[in-house]
Design a protein around this motif. Sequence first.
Motif, PDB file in Angstrom:
ATOM      1  N   TRP A  96      42.948  56.613  45.159  1.00 17.27           N
ATOM      2  CA  TRP A  96      42.570  55.531  44.370  1.00 17.27           C
ATOM      3  C   TRP A  96      43.435  54.577  43.780  1.00 17.27           C
ATOM      4  CZ3 TRP A  96      37.863  54.114  46.083  1.00 17.27           C
ATOM      5  CH2 TRP A  96      37.094  53.180  45.400  1.00 17.27           C
ATOM      6  N   ARG A  97      43.364  53.170  43.840  1.00 17.74           N
ATOM      7  CA  ARG A  97      44.324  52.352  43.150  1.00 17.74           C
ATOM      8  C   ARG A  97      43.558  51.629  42.084  1.00 17.74           C
ATOM      9  NH1 ARG A  97      47.945  49.805  48.150  1.00 17.74           N
ATOM     10  NH2 ARG A  97      48.892  51.722  49.030  1.00 17.74           N
ATOM     11  N   PRO A  98      44.076  51.099  41.194  1.00 15.22           N
ATOM     12  CA  PRO A  98      43.702  50.318  40.103  1.00 15.22           C
ATOM     13  C   PRO A  98      42.629  49.079  40.474  1.00 15.22           C
ATOM     14  CG  PRO A  98      45.847  50.713  39.372  1.00 15.22           C
ATOM     15  CD  PRO A  98      45.744  51.254  41.050  1.00 15.22           C
ATOM     16  N   GLU A  99      43.284  48.373  41.704  1.00 15.48           N
ATOM     17  CA  GLU A  99      42.812  47.087  42.175  1.00 15.48           C
ATOM     18  C   GLU A  99      41.794  47.459  43.439  1.00 15.48           C
ATOM     19  OE1 GLU A  99      46.397  48.084  44.926  1.00 15.48           O
ATOM     20  OE2 GLU A  99      45.945  48.318  42.908  1.00 15.48           O
ATOM     21  N   ALA A 100      41.356  48.735  43.801  1.00 19.19           N
ATOM     22  CA  ALA A 100      40.529  48.911  44.769  1.00 19.19           C
ATOM     23  C   ALA A 100      39.085  48.652  44.759  1.00 19.19           C
ATOM     24  CB  ALA A 100      40.688  50.658  44.949  1.00 19.19           C
ATOM     25  N   THR A 101      38.546  48.712  43.406  1.00 20.36           N
ATOM     26  CA  THR A 101      37.219  48.370  43.314  1.00 20.36           C
ATOM     27  C   THR A 101      36.976  46.731  43.255  1.00 20.36           C
ATOM     28  OG1 THR A 101      36.982  50.243  41.568  1.00 20.36           O
ATOM     29  CG2 THR A 101      35.190  48.207  41.519  1.00 20.36           C
ATOM     30  N   ARG A 102      37.917  46.040  42.751  1.00 20.85           N
ATOM     31  CA  ARG A 102      37.388  44.784  42.973  1.00 20.85           C
ATOM     32  C   ARG A 102      37.721  44.061  44.459  1.00 20.85           C
ATOM     33  NH1 ARG A 102      36.298  42.139  38.245  1.00 20.85           N
ATOM     34  NH2 ARG A 102      36.821  43.082  36.246  1.00 20.85           N
TER      35      ARG A 102
END
Length: 218
Positions: A34-40
Amino acid sequence: MDAVIFDLDGVLVDSETTWDEVRRAVVAEHGGTWRPEATRAQQGMSTPEWANYLVETLGAQLAPDEIARVVIDEMAARYADRPPVIDGADQVVREISRHWPVAIASSSPPVLIHSFLTACDLTSLVPVAVSSEEVAAGKPEPDVYLRAATLLGVEASRCAAVEDSTNGLRAAFAANMTVFAVPNPHFPPDPAVLRKATVLPNLAALPHSLSDAAHSGK
């Protein structure tokens, strides 16, 4: 104003955190990161778009169609008893449907949209429900909103859209609709995008705001 088109996730159902939780778990289980920007980044994507993102960008070791099935099956299981309907959301839809035609334009797959409509007994009051799976591109592209307006038989510029996320707001603006925002408390939208919308404190404020907009000729 001739019609009102609702987003689903984050506006009518409190499901954004559930989507996030399920996708994170599936990615981790199948070897991705998972990457920090993945949700948005995924908010507003259609099912094929986010499935490709989980595989190609986050590295999950499944085919896109298979990872989509795994995620949607888990979401459907969590919706089995009742979708996480935001308090009063079904009553707001009922009230608005007495004055304007109502549609849903959502990035959720059809099975989850219809789960919400069935659980809340809204199927007859919401004649149009469009998933971004059924159009060329998900949000922030305007396709899903334009398709909903077409099926309602209403010019897109004569529609109000109700959204909560950055990509959803961008899609509604791109469709040239009057945009009302109920900002998602878990994933607040971009302030620069939010400033262009009529911002509501909660969904319960929508009927009054729609009435004001209609009377003012917006």
